[in-house]
Scaffold this active site. Sequence first.
Site, PDB file in Angstrom:
ATOM      1  CD  GLU A 280      27.698  31.184 141.316  1.00 46.10           C
ATOM      2  OE1 GLU A 280      28.051  30.181 141.656  1.00 46.10           O
ATOM      3  OE2 GLU A 280      28.180  32.035 140.458  1.00 46.10           O
TER       4      GLU A 280
ATOM      5  CE  LYS B 148      35.326  45.474 147.563  1.00 45.68           C
ATOM      6  NZ  LYS B 148      36.069  44.467 146.734  1.00 45.68           N
TER       7      LYS B 148
ATOM      8  CB  CYS C   6      31.827  28.622 140.828  1.00 42.02           C
ATOM      9  SG  CYS C   6      30.562  29.398 139.748  1.00 42.02           S
TER      10      CYS C   6
ATOM     11  CB  VAL D 237      34.751  48.795 150.002  1.00 45.28           C
ATOM     12  CG1 VAL D 237      33.634  48.779 148.831  1.00 45.28           C
ATOM     13  CG2 VAL D 237      35.742  49.953 149.757  1.00 45.28           C
ATOM     14  N   GLY D 238      33.861  46.146 151.425  1.00 51.33           N
ATOM     15  CA  GLY D 238      32.773  44.997 151.417  1.00 51.33           C
ATOM     16  C   GLY D 238      32.002  45.079 152.741  1.00 51.33           C
TER      17      GLY D 238
ATOM     18  CD  GLU E 111      35.356  26.682 143.966  1.00 55.82           C
ATOM     19  OE1 GLU E 111      34.426  26.778 142.909  1.00 55.82           O
ATOM     20  OE2 GLU E 111      35.194  27.377 144.818  1.00 55.82           O
TER      21      GLU E 111
END
Length: 512
Positions: free
Chosen positions: A278, A202, A312, A239-240, A408
């Site tokens: 990740e 995806k 990241c 979908v996820g 972040e």
Amino acid sequence: MPVQDTADTALGTASATIADAAPESPVDRRLLIDGRLVTTDPTFPSINPATGAVVGRAPDAGAEQAEAAIAAARRAFDTTSWSTDVALRARCLDQLHRALVDHAEELRELTIAEVGATRALTQGAQLDDPIKIVRFYADLLPAYQFSEDLGEVESRGMRHHRWVEKEAAGVVGAIIAYNYPNQLALAKLAPALAAGCTVVLKGAPDTPLITLALGELIANHTDIPPGVVNVLASSDASVGVALTTSPDVDVVTFTGSTAVGRRIMAAASETVKRVFLELGGKSAVIMLDDADFAGAAMFAAFSMVTHAGQGCALTSRLLVPKSHHDEIVELIAQNFAKVRHGDPADPKTFMGPLINESQRDKVDGMVRRAVAAGATLVTGGKRLDPGYFYAPTLLTNVDPDSEIAQEEVFGPVLVVIGFDDDDDAVRIANNSIYGLAGAVFSRDQDRALAVARRIRAGSFSVNGGNYFGADSPFGGFKQSGIGREMGVAGLEEFLERKTIAVPAVAAAGGQG
């Protein structure tokens, strides 16, 4: 709906060459499900972040397409020889590598237009380097040992011969982020296919076209059997959800924020899937008091604005000796002033845009809150137009426990924190829920290595060393993730181990 004009005329060439679609198609790319390139009635636009113009439209897959893709992947794994035919897998990876090389310039223009990546970045981590990942696994497969002999053991008056066979883990649900879509897709696809898994990939809703283009290359230029690779694009969260909860998916691999990674891990736990993640980072670059400050400042400044800070593993905290604080801050500010932003297609552009207005608002909000909390804005802290650009931003007088030092940002924002000695620098660097990467500079390499080994992070650069490569495992400690991508370790994330034992007298015919 007619195809809208694109910001980059080269995209039209890419569509015609790769997609093999009819000119009147209402979408610029198609989904790959069970070996067929298909579209959907609902579509959604992909926006060029440098201009705000529509690059093209993607099919908007929903739960129905997700379920069809998962069923196809399950069927291909359970009923075909893909998981056991190493020679076929190596040949198909070789074909995919050749197709990527042959269509690299088309993919390059699409990546620039859709991702906002600079042309120079596509010659590295945005395209050319990811293509090398496919080559690495194609070359690794013929030599990789899928069995390990454990020898004989005596038990209960008999001798037994034992060995371990490494088998494909099954159906993989792969979900990627927008920032480096070629890298993220191929770092999951290539080792999963090499291992013998089948995949439902995806793409990110902000960058659907480039991921769908990879699916079209697979459909049109490889012998990968139907159902082995399925590629979806969607703005629909269902979908996820399907990929992370379906009992027909055995492995979930995700790249994105730590917050979403936590939710995926929780959802996958209901069916006890293997999950590797990740996730985010808040990496530190440490300048020890004997470092080459000019060289280290150049590294810290220019790496932080690479892809507008949307990485990241970028070192977004700069730890400096308090006795040299002002000197180093001035060097960083001078380097930030040299950063050229603008049209990513221009070879002279160093920094492209953020992916969308929402991300720029997030970055700007975090900078404003940091200043309100007492940080000093040295340079930057403003929006740049047109498109979704944000000026390289340098903050000092930052509390190590503050939001801007702990969370972040995913934008071109560097915070400076002073330290007293090496122990203090290590303490500050490790003061984070993340542990993805880092860097240290010292003229004494042994001293730098001693510091690097004390930092809890998955990858580390010493004096500018580059750790990233197709053969190099990449991943994080703590809440930066679970597992590793690339290298032999990346292949083994997609393998299960089965221990087999036979009476020693039958061993000659037991292990193929």
